[in-house]
Design a protein around this motif. Sequence first.
Motif, PDB file in Angstrom:
ATOM      1  N   SER A  96       0.866  -1.256  -0.036  1.00 35.05           N
ATOM      2  CA  SER A  96       0.173   0.173   0.064  1.00 35.05           C
ATOM      3  C   SER A  96       1.093   1.374  -0.239  1.00 35.05           C
ATOM      4  N   ILE A  97       1.958   1.192   0.739  1.00 33.82           N
ATOM      5  CA  ILE A  97       3.038   2.268   0.691  1.00 33.82           C
ATOM      6  C   ILE A  97       3.472   2.719  -0.578  1.00 33.82           C
ATOM      7  N   VAL A  98       4.226   1.553  -1.294  1.00 31.39           N
ATOM      8  CA  VAL A  98       4.791   1.574  -2.468  1.00 31.39           C
ATOM      9  C   VAL A  98       3.987   1.940  -3.387  1.00 31.39           C
ATOM     10  N   THR A  99       2.863   1.277  -3.808  1.00 32.87           N
ATOM     11  CA  THR A  99       2.047   1.325  -4.925  1.00 32.87           C
ATOM     12  C   THR A  99       0.772   2.433  -4.662  1.00 32.87           C
ATOM     13  N   TRP A 100       0.822   3.035  -3.417  1.00 31.40           N
ATOM     14  CA  TRP A 100      -0.502   3.755  -3.226  1.00 31.40           C
ATOM     15  C   TRP A 100       0.073   5.062  -2.331  1.00 31.40           C
ATOM     16  N   PRO A 101       0.852   5.752  -2.862  1.00 33.11           N
ATOM     17  CA  PRO A 101       1.480   7.052  -2.130  1.00 33.11           C
ATOM     18  C   PRO A 101       0.149   7.871  -1.895  1.00 33.11           C
ATOM     19  N   SER A 102      -0.791   8.069  -2.704  1.00 34.47           N
ATOM     20  CA  SER A 102      -1.948   8.533  -2.540  1.00 34.47           C
ATOM     21  C   SER A 102      -1.707  10.083  -2.514  1.00 34.47           C
ATOM     22  N   THR A 103      -0.849  10.859  -2.969  1.00 36.67           N
ATOM     23  CA  THR A 103      -0.637  12.089  -3.000  1.00 36.67           C
ATOM     24  C   THR A 103      -1.554  12.888  -3.876  1.00 36.67           C
ATOM     25  N   ASP A 104      -2.236  12.022  -4.839  1.00 36.57           N
ATOM     26  CA  ASP A 104      -3.388  12.627  -5.752  1.00 36.57           C
ATOM     27  C   ASP A 104      -4.633  12.359  -5.266  1.00 36.57           C
ATOM     28  N   SER A 126       0.141  10.942   5.071  1.00 41.54           N
ATOM     29  CA  SER A 126       0.172  10.077   4.041  1.00 41.54           C
ATOM     30  C   SER A 126      -0.548   8.962   4.444  1.00 41.54           C
ATOM     31  N   GLU A 127      -0.868   8.361   5.890  1.00 38.44           N
ATOM     32  CA  GLU A 127      -1.821   7.620   6.329  1.00 38.44           C
ATOM     33  C   GLU A 127      -3.103   7.999   6.128  1.00 38.44           C
ATOM     34  N   TYR A 128      -3.552   9.260   6.364  1.00 35.46           N
ATOM     35  CA  TYR A 128      -5.171   9.568   6.321  1.00 35.46           C
ATOM     36  C   TYR A 128      -5.306   9.549   4.528  1.00 35.46           C
ATOM     37  N   ARG A 129      -4.243   9.891   4.124  1.00 32.03           N
ATOM     38  CA  ARG A 129      -4.399  10.074   2.374  1.00 32.03           C
ATOM     39  C   ARG A 129      -5.000   8.696   2.118  1.00 32.03           C
ATOM     40  N   ARG A 130      -4.162   7.569   2.462  1.00 29.04           N
ATOM     41  CA  ARG A 130      -4.321   6.229   2.038  1.00 29.04           C
ATOM     42  C   ARG A 130      -5.726   5.643   2.466  1.00 29.04           C
ATOM     43  N   ILE A 131      -6.229   6.089   3.713  1.00 28.03           N
ATOM     44  CA  ILE A 131      -7.325   5.636   4.292  1.00 28.03           C
ATOM     45  C   ILE A 131      -8.501   6.234   3.452  1.00 28.03           C
ATOM     46  N   TYR A 132      -8.364   7.462   2.996  1.00 29.38           N
ATOM     47  CA  TYR A 132      -9.474   7.961   2.334  1.00 29.38           C
ATOM     48  C   TYR A 132      -9.417   7.629   0.689  1.00 29.38           C
ATOM     49  N   SER A 133      -8.377   6.919   0.489  1.00 32.65           N
ATOM     50  CA  SER A 133      -8.235   6.507  -1.032  1.00 32.65           C
ATOM     51  C   SER A 133      -8.816   4.952  -1.162  1.00 32.65           C
ATOM     52  N   SER A 184       7.883   9.611  11.465  1.00 25.87           N
ATOM     53  CA  SER A 184       7.128  10.612  12.588  1.00 25.87           C
ATOM     54  C   SER A 184       6.930  11.897  12.080  1.00 25.87           C
ATOM     55  N   SER A 185       7.445  12.067  10.662  1.00 24.64           N
ATOM     56  CA  SER A 185       7.004  13.659  10.134  1.00 24.64           C
ATOM     57  C   SER A 185       5.655  13.906   9.837  1.00 24.64           C
ATOM     58  N   ILE A 186       5.358  15.055   9.774  1.00 21.72           N
ATOM     59  CA  ILE A 186       4.116  15.503   9.209  1.00 21.72           C
ATOM     60  C   ILE A 186       3.569  14.714   7.998  1.00 21.72           C
ATOM     61  N   ASP A 187       4.155  14.603   7.077  1.00 18.45           N
ATOM     62  CA  ASP A 187       4.091  13.796   5.692  1.00 18.45           C
ATOM     63  C   ASP A 187       3.693  12.309   6.079  1.00 18.45           C
TER      64      ASP A 187
END
Length: 664
Positions: free
Chosen positions: A122-130, A297-304, A290-293
Amino acid sequence: MASLPRVVAAASSTAVRLFAYIFLRWIPGHPFVGIILTSLVVYFSSLWFVLQDQGASNERDRRKQKNTAKRPLKSDGEEPGDSVLKTLLTGLPSKRSPLWTCITALINIGVTLLALDFLLRSIVTWPSTDAAFSRIGYVSPTTANLLFREPDTAQLPVIVSYQQFEPTSEKWIQEGTVYRIDNSTDFTTSLTLRNLKPSTHYRYSLSNNKTGTFVTAPRPGSPEANRLSFVTSSCLKPNFPYNIMSHPLRVPGIESMTEALGKLPALLKPAFMLFLGDFIYIDVPFRFGSSIDHYRSEYRRIYSSPSWTFSSKYGPAIDLPWIHTLDDHEIENDWSRGNKTAPYPAAADPFIHYHVSANPPVPVKPFAHPDDVTYFSFVNGPASFFMLDTRTYRSEPTKENSTILGSAQLQSLLTYLARPEPAGVRWKIISSSVPFTKNWHIGTSDTWGGFLNERQIVFEAIWQAEREQGVRIVLLSGDRHEFAATRFPDPELTLSSDKLQPNTAGLGVHEFSVGPLSMFYLPIRTYYQTDDDDVSVKYAPDGNSKFGLIDIADDFEEAEPNASSPAPVRSSVLTYSLYVDGEVVWKYRLSVPHEYDPPGRTRSGKSWILHPGRVIEDKLVAEGWGAVFETALGTAETLGKALIQKGTKLYYEVIEKIARGREA
């Protein structure tokens, strides 16, 4: 006797498979990945030695056969009972079949790759920045909070419009235009749709092709305000239990809940989801930063997740309004170091942008600057809500002055409890991300069980409010990946011992703690009653997906069910339905009579006493020897920890006395 390399090979092979199974199907704990990878390295190292020994043994056999006319001897490297089944089960090489030796080694490689797939895909294939989405948060009779994310600047400006959800409705009302969204909020923004009609079905539309529907809350005092349905749960993790064929961001619990809610009649359609924390798991299975990003990114993935588009007769899952509280895995496991210590500031950033911005308003008297408040209060129909934040302001537990709420939030809660509710509001509902009960005997200090002094202050205010205001107070919580209903009887009721026995319905402030919505559960039983303060009502630990449906409606309840001629009394009735893996398994009912004259007496002149709660449906299998054994395991672990702590304390006391004796 088996050689050491063979023993190590069999043990490490078993470890690879066992811990991979636990990691993928039982509990995705972060230590297991390291154990699996280490075991695989040990396995191939020991396998090399075993094959070397077999090669040397084969050479000795050939020499013996060359120097003797006897029948070939059995190789020393081939163990008795060498077979395909043994090779596949143990991972040991087979001298008879190199093919099966390769297959059993590939099995170990395969299960390791599955663990890495769950960890990394999920991290490698779904960075979910978009990632782009929209959702509704808190809804009042005349407003609705809308949150959306749009990282594509070509879509700007975004025009927000809404209309009544009617087949013949053509009029769209433009609420506003968003001209700028940037990385300061991770490309999210929120706005409030205003001038809405109470109890009305609406649709909204954004110019970037995002759309959805919602229903406004009822007008206070209206007939519709006598009824409210909503759902509650906590804790979700995509693609768990792991399924290689599943989308890595799929959340099975959201889909099973949506399907179950779609079977409900329109009267029971929930108004919102009260989600009580652990929306993301930053540290499960593994914390990558532990950075903001990292948090964003965890929130973005859930909402993706594709599960948000899973639909029932009431529409897609994303159309259910969600309101949120914060818990530890959105920060760090068992967090208790306040809101200034890292990584809290980084964790709070996306929680504020993705959740707080669409949440209900802060209490009327927050006793702190509103911008620094992450606890909320609102009224919907017959119920008033106070949503606690039990992470941001807490201190270290089990100390004399430990606080789970912080001074400002505690004062705000006590003020809320002491405040009479407007006419028609019969329920005060307090939500907490962690359970109030101390009946859980593993990790108790992370719950209100680690803050018993503050809990007592809150309980005394709750009991007083029930005695004086003619309302009933219900506690909702999550966190434990299990379900438990507990009641806390008011000491002034002076209940007899038979009414305080474990697993009994009855009087008292009730807590319903439920989770996970989509995550693991623990097969070892850790919840049980130890005193008369926390009386267990029901315990249901099993199930990867659990949620509660709360329905409040007017009905008739018998004022004194045990009387010779029980009289029905018009009441506001709360029914709690527990869903496990999409099916109703347990229902419980509480009620508040409408006939009430404050302060503390009914029209009949009798003392004001609320009716006992009662079970109205129970499909759960009665506990047998298996449950007793599992409870015993949990008890043994608790006692073991206590003995170790006492032994350590005694050891240091003896050492200190010896040292003092020498000084004397």
